[in-house]
Enzyme design. Structure first.
Site, PDB file in Angstrom:
ATOM      1  CD  GLU A  60       2.112  -5.438   8.109  1.00 45.36           C
ATOM      2  OE1 GLU A  60       1.847  -6.679   7.865  1.00 45.36           O
ATOM      3  OE2 GLU A  60       2.763  -4.593   7.855  1.00 45.36           O
ATOM      4  CG  HIS A 117      -0.191   0.159   2.540  1.00 46.51           C
ATOM      5  ND1 HIS A 117       0.513   1.250   3.010  1.00 46.51           N
ATOM      6  CD2 HIS A 117      -0.085  -1.047   3.353  1.00 46.51           C
ATOM      7  CE1 HIS A 117       1.202   0.870   4.076  1.00 46.51           C
ATOM      8  NE2 HIS A 117       0.882  -0.559   4.411  1.00 46.51           N
TER       9      HIS A 117
END
Length: 208
Positions: free
Chosen positions: A91, A18
């Protein structure tokens, strides 16, 4: 980047981290499983990734459910119509370290950081987060599913720094404690194939 072809039954994966988050920009505070948004710079990085990927035809696009990954996936894929969210791409949970810089939490508990640095396989990040093997287990499960579902296809996967590096370290046969030796900058692109003679072939790393 040119799309590769092969006679083997394989999966080609464009793996994207990202864009920059507010915590990345603020002293690189650990985001972990906390849902932190993209900065304006992070949004622009996603558009730069879109330009890099504009000539690639994806058979599917997958993303972590966290907004920083999902928003990056939407932009980078050119608003692909059917982006699929998979929680296995979330994550790594960094427990009590989330929201803090590395220097901050090391000073609070240097012993825990030493344990994590030497044996993340079994040590819980931030005391109550995930172990590296827990992360690897869920991410490897995701890619095994993708290999079956998308054999001989090309997919875009948008995920996170630790998740991406732990998985690649595992597939490359590296000790997981060395995961930080693999660089994954914000909105950088990595290309690998699954199902090759070597099982995992890393073709490109950290492209921008």
């Amino acid at each position: 980047m040119k799309k590769l072809t092969s006679q083997n039954k394989m999966l080609q994966v464009y793996l994207l981290r990202h864009g920059e988050t507010f915590w990345n920009a603020d002293g690189n505070r650990y985001c972990g499983a906390t849902d932190v948004g993209l900065t304006e710079k992070g949004i622009q990085q996603a558009y730069q990734a879109a330009d890099l990927l504009k000539n690639i035809k994806f058979d599917a696009v997958y993303t972590s459910p966290l907004q920083r990954a999902h928003n990056t996936a939407t932009i980078a894929s050119g608003n692909y119509a059917a982006i699929q969210v998979d929680k296995r791409l979330t994550e790594a949970a960094f427990g009590d370290w989330e929201g803090k810089t590395r220097s901050q939490f090391i000073s609070e508990n240097p012993g825990l950081w030493k344990e994590w640095s030497e044996n993340p396989d079994e040590t819980r990040a931030g005391n109550c987060g995930e172990t590296a093997m827990e992360v690897v287990s869920r991410v490897d499960d995701f890619f095994q599913d993708m290999s079956k579902k998308h054999a001989n296809e090309t997919i875009l996967v948008v995920a996170h720094n630790a998740v991406n590096r732990f998985y690649m370290a595992y597939k490359l046969g590296m000790p997981l404690k060395n995961y930080r030796r693999l660089v994954q900058e914000n909105a950088s692109l990595t290309l690998f194939e699954l199902g090759t003679e070597e099982d995992f072939s890393l073709l490109k790393l950290n492209c921008r």
